[in-house]
Write a protein that holds these residues in place. Sequence first.
Motif, short mmCIF file in Angstrom:
data_model
loop_
_atom_site.label_atom_id
_atom_site.label_comp_id
_atom_site.label_asym_id
_atom_site.label_seq_id
_atom_site.Cartn_x
_atom_site.Cartn_y
_atom_site.Cartn_z
N PHE A 1 0.85 -1.18 0.00
CA PHE A 1 0.00 0.00 0.00
C PHE A 1 0.89 1.24 0.00
O PHE A 1 2.00 1.23 0.51
N TYR A 2 0.35 2.33 -0.55
CA TYR A 2 1.12 3.57 -0.66
C TYR A 2 0.51 4.66 0.22
O TYR A 2 -0.70 4.72 0.42
N VAL A 3 1.38 5.53 0.70
CA VAL A 3 0.96 6.69 1.48
C VAL A 3 0.63 7.83 0.51
O VAL A 3 1.39 8.10 -0.42
N ALA A 4 -0.49 8.48 0.72
CA ALA A 4 -0.87 9.60 -0.14
C ALA A 4 0.04 10.80 0.12
O ALA A 4 0.30 11.15 1.28
N ALA A 5 0.53 11.40 -0.93
CA ALA A 5 1.41 12.57 -0.80
C ALA A 5 0.55 13.82 -0.66
O ALA A 5 0.39 14.61 -1.59
N ASN A 6 -0.02 14.00 0.54
CA ASN A 6 -0.84 15.19 0.80
C ASN A 6 -0.71 15.61 2.26
O ASN A 6 -0.05 14.95 3.06
N LEU A 7 -1.36 16.71 2.60
CA LEU A 7 -1.22 17.30 3.93
C LEU A 7 -1.70 16.37 5.04
O LEU A 7 -1.09 16.30 6.11
N LEU A 8 -2.76 15.63 4.80
CA LEU A 8 -3.32 14.76 5.84
C LEU A 8 -2.34 13.68 6.27
O LEU A 8 -2.32 13.27 7.44
N SER A 9 -1.49 13.23 5.36
CA SER A 9 -0.52 12.18 5.69
C SER A 9 0.56 12.66 6.66
O SER A 9 1.22 11.86 7.32
N THR A 10 0.73 13.98 6.75
CA THR A 10 1.75 14.53 7.66
C THR A 10 1.25 14.60 9.10
O THR A 10 2.03 14.85 10.01
N VAL A 11 -0.05 14.38 9.31
CA VAL A 11 -0.67 14.49 10.63
C VAL A 11 -0.63 13.14 11.34
O VAL A 11 -0.91 12.10 10.74
N LYS A 12 -0.32 13.16 12.65
CA LYS A 12 -0.27 11.91 13.42
C LYS A 12 -1.67 11.59 13.95
O LYS A 12 -1.99 11.84 15.11
N THR A 13 -2.50 11.02 13.09
CA THR A 13 -3.81 10.55 13.52
C THR A 13 -3.67 9.12 14.04
O THR A 13 -2.65 8.46 13.85
N ILE B 1 5.54 12.11 7.83
CA ILE B 1 5.11 12.71 9.08
C ILE B 1 5.95 13.94 9.40
O ILE B 1 7.17 13.95 9.20
N LYS B 2 5.29 14.96 9.93
CA LYS B 2 5.99 16.18 10.33
C LYS B 2 6.63 15.95 11.70
O LYS B 2 6.15 16.42 12.73
N GLY B 3 7.72 15.21 11.70
CA GLY B 3 8.33 14.75 12.94
C GLY B 3 9.02 15.85 13.73
O GLY B 3 9.72 16.68 13.16
N VAL B 4 8.84 15.81 15.04
CA VAL B 4 9.53 16.76 15.92
C VAL B 4 11.03 16.48 15.93
O VAL B 4 11.85 17.39 15.83
N MET B 5 11.41 15.20 15.99
CA MET B 5 12.83 14.88 15.95
C MET B 5 13.41 15.16 14.57
O MET B 5 14.59 15.52 14.45
N ARG B 6 12.63 15.01 13.54
CA ARG B 6 13.07 15.39 12.19
C ARG B 6 13.55 16.82 12.19
O ARG B 6 14.62 17.15 11.65
#
Length: 281
Positions: free
Chosen positions: A138-150, A206-211
């Motif tokens: 399966f692939y991750v969608a390249a969009n804003l929602l994928s960056t959120v940790k739901t 993901i918009k990682g804090v450690m990133r």
Amino acid sequence: MINVNGNIVYTTHLPIENNRGFLYGDAVFETVRVLDNKVLFAEDHYFRLMSSMRIMRMEIPMNFTLEYFQEEISKLVSSLEIKSAAFRVRFTVFREAQGKYTPSENKNIGFVITAEALQSAVYESNDDSYEVELYKDFYVAANLLSTVKTTNRSINVLASIFAQENDYQNCLLINDKKNVIEAINGNLFIVSGKVIKTPPLEEGCIKGVMRKQIMELITKHPDFVLEEAPISSFELQKADELFFTNVITGIQPITKYRKKTFTTAIAKDLINRLNVKIRLI
């Protein structure tokens, strides 16, 4: 002990049959490292949580300040019978609407905070063999929602099962552009010569804090240049080093991908610099 909406209790008493976080993944969360009762990178975690809640159209209470965020975490950690210098804390925010798959007028939120002790106060260098493989089911969608940790982490869960069944320590996830974006539980960095590269958020990672922390360390490093750019799978075997980051592990070096074995010297150097940084917070 658990912190539920500011109350320290032994059990949540939350009815899961109507909880939208349980029913639909209608929740966001932050995984936080606490050291000596201090939330590391507290502002980054807080503002990412606020951003995630806004993207998910949750109502943010007026009292949900940075100070409140830190106080509620500290309240829980202080109440624990286990005494430790470092803790892993999960702060989960869910929508309190009734558990119906219909448009809801209720955007109010509730939260649950849990914590567990960590063995080491500092980030440690891991010399164990660590092999990864691409997860391509399966692939991750390249969009804003994928960056959120739901709490909807289906691809990550399936990738972790694939890794376990095939004796890999982790998997690398791919977006719908067929680019490599991250590990199951952290942001990916690759080292090629004097360039350290990581995918941009537009790729769906993901918009990682450690990133963010590691990117700042690389920017200040005298020997390396940081580059945010898409990563193709062909680049992995050409790289000198691969590693991924998260706030609990810090930096995890990857030692093998397919037939390529990687060095770990740069990852270890960055771990040392990271430990200096957290002691100055």
